[in-house]
Every structure is written in C-alpha cells, then in structure tokens.
Design an enzyme around this catalytic site. Sequence first.
Site, PDB file in Angstrom:
ATOM      1  CG  ASN A 209      13.718  45.930 -43.082  1.00 13.83           C
ATOM      2  OD1 ASN A 209      12.929  46.883 -43.377  1.00 13.83           O
ATOM      3  ND2 ASN A 209      13.514  44.843 -42.943  1.00 13.83           N
ATOM      4  CD  GLU A 212      10.644  45.542 -40.792  1.00 14.69           C
ATOM      5  OE1 GLU A 212      10.384  44.353 -40.710  1.00 14.69           O
ATOM      6  OE2 GLU A 212      11.835  46.276 -40.327  1.00 14.69           O
ATOM      7  CG  ASP A 279      16.464  37.512 -35.184  1.00 16.77           C
ATOM      8  OD1 ASP A 279      15.452  38.185 -35.030  1.00 16.77           O
ATOM      9  OD2 ASP A 279      16.417  36.385 -35.360  1.00 16.77           O
TER      10      ASP A 279
END
Length: 331
Positions: A209, A212, A279
């Site tokens: 993301n 990150e 996910d």
Amino acid sequence: MNKPLRRMLKRFSGARILVIGDIIVDQFIWGSVSRISPEAPVPVVNVSREEFLLGGSANVLRNIVSLGGSGALCGMIGSDVMGGELIRLMEALPAPVDGLVRSGRPTTVKTRVVAQGQQVVRFDREETGPPDRAAMDGLLAFLEHRLPDFDAVIVSDYAKGMINEELMTRLHSLLAEIRQRDNRSLPLIVDPKPVNLHRFIGATVITPNNHEAEIMSGMAIDDEQVLPAAARRIQEEIDCASVLITRGEAGMALWQGDGSLTTIPTSAREVYDVTGAGDTVAATLALGLAVDAPVREAAMLANYAAGIVVGKVGTACVSADELDALLLNET
C-alpha cells in the site's frame, strides 16, 4: 472497454492458487450502544450477535473461491478451539485443510467490537515469531509435495512469523525447479510487510500500500510525480517484474519492468471499511496472472474488485457475480 476483463473473470474457474501466509481468525461482535458505563468513560455495548470469519491469508483464499477460483492455504494454526473454528470455516468454504499445520502457539485471533456500524475497539490474541521445528518441517513438506499443483502462488505476509528466511529460501528454490522442469511461469504475487525485502527477490508482482511503499522506497509519496521514482526503487531493490501500489481513494499505480507507470483511478463509490481490501487485490491479481492475463488488465480488474469490497463492513470478499455486474454496468 471491459470486455477483456469480463472474459478474464470467466476463466477464473480454471485457476488454482496457493496462498502461503499468516492465518488469522477474525471475530466480530456486533451490538448497539445506548449508554456510557458508570465504571469508566467507555460505551456499554449490548451484544446482538457474533461471527467468525477467515482472516489474514485465509481471507485471500476466501476471495479466490468467491471469485470462482480454487486453491489451498499453507500456514500455521494452534491446537486450540480457534484452530478448530478455522478448520470448520475452511471446510465450509469449501477448501482443503492439508496445508494447515498445528503449532505450539495459539491461533491468532483479532476481535472487533462494532456498534451502530462503527468499530468501538479491537483486541488481538497472538504470539509472533518463526514456526517451531516440527511446524516448519510440516510446512516445507506440504510445499514440496503440493506446489506443482498450482497455477500461481501468493505470499501474504502479516508479520506474524510465518513468512521467514527458511521458508522463503525453499519456496524460491522449488519455484525455480518447477518453472524449469515444466517450462511455465508460475507467478509469485507478494502482499508484503516493508521489512526483510530481500526475501521477495524475483517476485512477479509485489503489492504494497502507499504507506508500505514509502517505507520500502525511503521516499514520501505525496503526489503522482514521486510515484515513478518510488516504484522504480522498489522494483530495482528486489528485482521483481512489476510493482502495484494500492493508494486508497487515489486508486492504484502499476510500475512495470519496462519503465511504464499506469495510474488506475479508484472505482469505489463509497468507502465503509478497508479491512481486507489488500487481500482482495492480491487474490484478483493472482487469478488474472494464473489465466495468463497481462498484468495491467489483472491490476485493473483488481481495482474494480477492491472498489466493491471497501463498500462493505467487516472482513468482506467480492463474488464473481458482483464483479461481473459492475463491469457490465461500467461498459
């Protein structure tokens, strides 16, 4: 415009995906609040129901099955009641449980208390760290026996200890053996935590993301002008083919090894809960690559899938019918 994406989606039924990662049971306690406790300045939740859902890497598999694919999960659970609950949830999916290895530590559980649609508190029960020797041997034995059965592999790292040096070294070795022997690509998709990046060298796609990606690149990604440099730095650091940065309301940015950057605007109409959106992205992307779709088209489909799932409350997934209906309406 969306016809190629709809054709890709219809091919998902033939895709088999292996998910390797940290397994979590997501517990939701639902209720309502009408007063503040006299004991402390906290709301009193009148509980109306509770539910248990597949979380962490198990939610990636849940999304794969919901989108029409099939697969298996490789990870650790405890020899406890919640480990049994997770097996029950897996069997109800349905999905095989032979990749679930019992370890000497408890099953990770995240409990969320939700009242009037708002999360009041979350508490976690977990022990982190690498697997014990017996558990590690079981995990490696599963990979050595079953890895050739799949069309793509997802590594879902929640930093609980499952994704460790020994496991990743063996996984890379097995992938190389299978690719050479069978003359096939067998894509590796990594949903990472921004530590120990060397473990993911050679991945097909890595999906951090925005936060990150900032940590991985060492760059503040404040605008789209910084994106290419940050994505390039990540790609060069781990020698992966592509980097897909998920950026919340700003959509996604796909950096490919040829030096091209594709920005994909979000398709979300309303955002209620981002739990599990990563996910959904990893699952959709892996299914697309497993059926030989170009990474750009797979990323576009993942963006549509994420746009649906953030409009739901809780650890949600998206179905093939929901995604196809959205694509049809967008045509």
